[in-house]
Design an enzyme around this catalytic site. Structure first.
Site, PDB file in Angstrom:
ATOM      1  N   ASP A  48      55.693 -24.805  40.162  1.00 29.42           N
ATOM      2  CA  ASP A  48      56.724 -24.413  39.206  1.00 29.42           C
ATOM      3  C   ASP A  48      57.796 -25.177  39.265  1.00 29.42           C
ATOM      4  OD1 ASP A  48      57.777 -24.237  41.919  1.00 29.42           O
ATOM      5  OD2 ASP A  48      56.259 -22.037  42.280  1.00 29.42           O
ATOM      6  N   ASP A  69      46.772 -18.166  40.382  1.00 29.18           N
ATOM      7  CA  ASP A  69      47.505 -18.802  41.582  1.00 29.18           C
ATOM      8  C   ASP A  69      48.415 -17.939  42.648  1.00 29.18           C
ATOM      9  OD1 ASP A  69      51.095 -18.753  42.492  1.00 29.18           O
ATOM     10  OD2 ASP A  69      50.374 -18.985  40.256  1.00 29.18           O
TER      11      ASP A  69
END
Length: 405
Positions: free
Chosen positions: A98, A296
């Site tokens: 990310d 996730d």
């Protein structure tokens, strides 16, 4: 099914659709391997899942690992020197990072996410705390509580960090708003995220091949709980040079399916979509039905460490006295390494309650493997149900058993 030979490129193929729905099964091809979707990505914040080895991840049939650009930023040069995240971590499989935007923004926003672990007692934290992060057009100035140093990350810095880390998939830099933020502020923040998306693409293209394999970029969809903002930004992102999309933002659980539908009706069908930070079974089933491909969340391992164990009939707390001498397995019929090795509820409770740190760490490992395998198996079963045209039946039966309704 279309046959595809991976030659160091990124590619997504849809292998089956849910009739009349946005959901689908497919394969994401990456330089470090394929991901059959729907799929759950295990969260290895700093390049490893806490208390688990890479062999443990393989034993639970994990397909991919997600790591954190913010937490790895100061290690990124070392990672690059060792060939990138997959090689450096010894995972040797598909990876995603990310942007670090969530962590940076959370220092200053209060976020307003639904934070309770009990679904029946969900609350919204909208109280503003002392700001450690200030958003500007350039990026975010923040004070890092871990190093006690002032720092800055903008779209360019985030892309440089992620390209040094070298995951197969990266996330563009975005501004995450909270449930406490107004519609007008969301309009302002979303326009900034769209400008940052263009800057992310430009910078990413300069460095995405630096480690000798091609690294791909997802755009992150924001827009809060407003349909006009979500649809508008998805139409803009669809025209940008992204390889896929991260579906993010602050919203109430009951709005999840509706918000995903708004987004995925506008986004290109032939590009994969990652639902950020959700992993409860109903979230994944709704996400898969509404066109999300990968997922996730830290919840399976975090909740395992606090004694919450997943089963097909719902979760239970292993800390309760009723399990003290229990010879029941965690979940009858479970194929995780913990259950296959015969670990009982009583034995795991004793490890968790032990004053010996090694016993506790063994519990954390065994419980984490069980919970992660439970969620990974859920996505495998969803994938199979899509291919068998039995998704609706599977969803109904699973939710009836898990939530007892």
């Amino acid at each position: 099914m279309t046959q595809y030979k991976n030659n160091n490129t990124f590619y997504f193929e849809i292998t089956k659709k849910i009739p009349g729905k946005l959901g689908r099964a497919g394969i994401i091809h990456t330089p470090h391997g394929d991901i059959k979707t729907p799929a759950f990505m295990c969260v290895g914040t700093k390049g490893e899942v806490r208390f688990l080895s890479m062999d443990d991840l393989r034993s639970i049939q994990a397909q991919a690992m997600l790591s954190n650009g913010y937490h790895l930023r100061n290690t990124s040069y070392e990672i690059a020197e060792n060939g990138g995240l997959s090689s450096w971590s010894k995972w040797n499989g598909p990876t995603l990072t990310d942007s670090g935007g969530f962590q940076v923004m959370s220092l200053g926003s209060g976020l307003g996410k639904v934070v309770s672990m009990d679904r029946e007692k969900e609350v919204i934290n909208t109280e503003k705390k002392d700001r450690l992060a200030i958003v500007t057009e350039d990026g975010v100035n923040f004070h890092d509580p871990f190093t006690d140093q002032d720092d800055f990350i903008g779209p360019e810095e985030s892309m440089q960090i992620q390209c040094r880390i070298g995951a197969d998939i990266h996330m563009a830099y975005d501004e995450l708003t909270s449930l406490a933020d107004s519609y007008d502020y969301n309009v302002e923040a979303l326009a900034r995220t769209e400008r940052w998306a263009l800057r992310s693409i430009e910078e990413h293209q300069k460095h995405c091949d630096d480690l000798g394999y091609h690294q791909s970029l997802y755009g992150v969809i924001q827009g809060g709980r407003w349909e006009d903002l979500r649809r508008s930004t998805c139409k803009k992102f669809a025209k940008m040079d992204f390889d896929g999309y991260g579906l993010g933002g602050a919203f109430l659980k009951e709005n999840l399916g509706e918000i995903l539908r708004w987004c995925n009706e506008e986004l290109p069908e032939n590009k994969p979509r990652h639902l950020l930070g959700l992993s409860h079974p109903d979230d994944i089933l709704i996400g898969a039905e509404m066109g999300a491909d990968t997922f996730d969340c830290v919840a399976p391992t975090r909740e395992a460490r606090h004694g919450r164990i997943y089963t097909k009939h719902g979760y239970f707390s292993i800390t309760k006295g009723q399990w003290e001498n229990s010879d029941e397995l965690l979940d009858e019929g479970c194929d995780c390494p913990t259950c296959q090795a015969g670990w009982t509820r009583g034995k795991l409770r004793a490890l968790l309650k032990s004053t010996n740190q090694e016993d506790k760490h063994l519990y954390y490992r065994l419980a984490s493997m069980h919970n992660l395998r439970f969620i990974i198996r859920l996505t495998e079963e969803i994938q199979q149900a899509i291919h068998n045209d039995t998704f609706e039946e599977y969803k109904e039966n699973f939710l009836k058993n898990y939530y007892n309704k």
